[in-house]
Design a protein around this motif. Structure first.
Motif, PDB file in Angstrom:
ATOM      1  N   ARG A 136      -7.503   4.252  -8.476  1.00 26.38           N
ATOM      2  CA  ARG A 136      -7.263   5.112  -7.315  1.00 26.38           C
ATOM      3  C   ARG A 136      -7.007   6.559  -7.729  1.00 26.38           C
ATOM      4  O   ARG A 136      -7.426   7.480  -7.041  1.00 26.38           O
ATOM      5  N   ALA A 194      -9.278   9.724  -6.704  1.00 27.92           N
ATOM      6  CA  ALA A 194      -8.694  10.870  -6.003  1.00 27.92           C
ATOM      7  C   ALA A 194      -9.002  12.172  -6.717  1.00 27.92           C
ATOM      8  O   ALA A 194      -9.133  13.219  -6.084  1.00 27.92           O
ATOM      9  N   THR A 249      -5.314  -0.901 -10.683  1.00 28.27           N
ATOM     10  CA  THR A 249      -5.526  -0.393  -9.329  1.00 28.27           C
ATOM     11  C   THR A 249      -5.062   1.046  -9.224  1.00 28.27           C
ATOM     12  O   THR A 249      -5.765   1.900  -8.658  1.00 28.27           O
ATOM     13  N   LEU A 250      -3.902   1.327  -9.790  1.00 32.84           N
ATOM     14  CA  LEU A 250      -3.386   2.692  -9.771  1.00 32.84           C
ATOM     15  C   LEU A 250      -4.315   3.635 -10.531  1.00 32.84           C
ATOM     16  O   LEU A 250      -4.628   4.728 -10.055  1.00 32.84           O
ATOM     17  N   GLU A 257       0.828  -1.217   0.000  1.00 29.86           N
ATOM     18  CA  GLU A 257       0.000   0.000   0.000  1.00 29.86           C
ATOM     19  C   GLU A 257       0.859   1.263   0.000  1.00 29.86           C
ATOM     20  O   GLU A 257       0.474   2.276  -0.579  1.00 29.86           O
ATOM     21  N   ALA A 258       2.032   1.215   0.611  1.00 25.94           N
ATOM     22  CA  ALA A 258       2.916   2.385   0.649  1.00 25.94           C
ATOM     23  C   ALA A 258       3.433   2.710  -0.747  1.00 25.94           C
ATOM     24  O   ALA A 258       3.487   3.888  -1.136  1.00 25.94           O
ATOM     25  N   ARG A 259       3.809   1.669  -1.508  1.00 24.69           N
ATOM     26  CA  ARG A 259       4.256   1.903  -2.887  1.00 24.69           C
ATOM     27  C   ARG A 259       3.130   2.473  -3.730  1.00 24.69           C
ATOM     28  O   ARG A 259       3.340   3.369  -4.545  1.00 24.69           O
ATOM     29  N   LEU A 260       1.926   1.954  -3.529  1.00 26.75           N
ATOM     30  CA  LEU A 260       0.775   2.445  -4.280  1.00 26.75           C
ATOM     31  C   LEU A 260       0.483   3.899  -3.924  1.00 26.75           C
ATOM     32  O   LEU A 260       0.193   4.718  -4.804  1.00 26.75           O
ATOM     33  N   ALA A 261       0.584   4.251  -2.657  1.00 28.82           N
ATOM     34  CA  ALA A 261       0.352   5.630  -2.239  1.00 28.82           C
ATOM     35  C   ALA A 261       1.381   6.572  -2.847  1.00 28.82           C
ATOM     36  O   ALA A 261       1.046   7.693  -3.270  1.00 28.82           O
ATOM     37  N   GLU A 262       2.616   6.126  -2.910  1.00 30.40           N
ATOM     38  CA  GLU A 262       3.678   6.945  -3.517  1.00 30.40           C
ATOM     39  C   GLU A 262       3.431   7.118  -5.015  1.00 30.40           C
ATOM     40  O   GLU A 262       3.607   8.211  -5.568  1.00 30.40           O
ATOM     41  N   ILE A 290       0.512   7.034  -6.499  1.00 25.86           N
ATOM     42  CA  ILE A 290      -0.637   7.936  -6.636  1.00 25.86           C
ATOM     43  C   ILE A 290      -0.187   9.378  -6.477  1.00 25.86           C
ATOM     44  O   ILE A 290      -0.612  10.270  -7.221  1.00 25.86           O
ATOM     45  N   LYS A 291       0.690   9.619  -5.519  1.00 24.09           N
ATOM     46  CA  LYS A 291       1.200  10.973  -5.285  1.00 24.09           C
ATOM     47  C   LYS A 291       1.933  11.496  -6.521  1.00 24.09           C
ATOM     48  O   LYS A 291       1.732  12.641  -6.935  1.00 24.09           O
TER      49      LYS A 291
END
Length: 122
Positions: A44, A48, A40-41, A9-14, A16-17
């Protein structure tokens, strides 16, 4: 839930950012760089960008203010030691159970024990 075994999830959040920081992001390239699922990316990032507007559930037979009024009425009936009963309406037979499960726990709508009119006769 993503199907990849190495999902993070941390890689995915990065990712997305990074995607949100760009004007026209290349989702596939970013997904490969961070080793996350492209779909998924993409989902998301779309979620967002589009603002979510809170809406009331259409599955409930009553609106939120009607439910608050019903809870107030049930409290009043409990104070009068009367059982809250329903009139015939076009709702499902298990509607009352799902309503009881939906209200907050601090309201504590316990079953009402009726007092008989002539206690001495019994």
């Amino acid at each position: 839930m993503p199907k990849k075994d190495n999902f993070d999830e941390a890689r995915l959040a990065e990712a997305i950012k990074i995607a949100l920081a760009q004007k026209k992001p290349n989702i596939a390239k970013i997904a490969r760089e961070f080793d996350v699922s492209r779909t998924t990316l993409s989902d998301r990032v779309k979620k967002a960008i589009t603002p979510t507007t809170p809406t009331e559930s259409r599955r409930n037979a009553l609106t939120s203010y009607q439910e608050r009024a019903l809870v107030a009425w049930i409290h009043q009936m409990c104070n009068w030691n009367l059982p809250p009963t329903r009139q015939d309406r076009q709702v499902g037979k298990n509607w009352a159970y799902s309503f009881m499960a939906r209200i907050p726990a601090h309201i504590n709508l316990a079953p009402v024990k009726q007092k008989t009119k002539e206690l001495r006769r019994i």
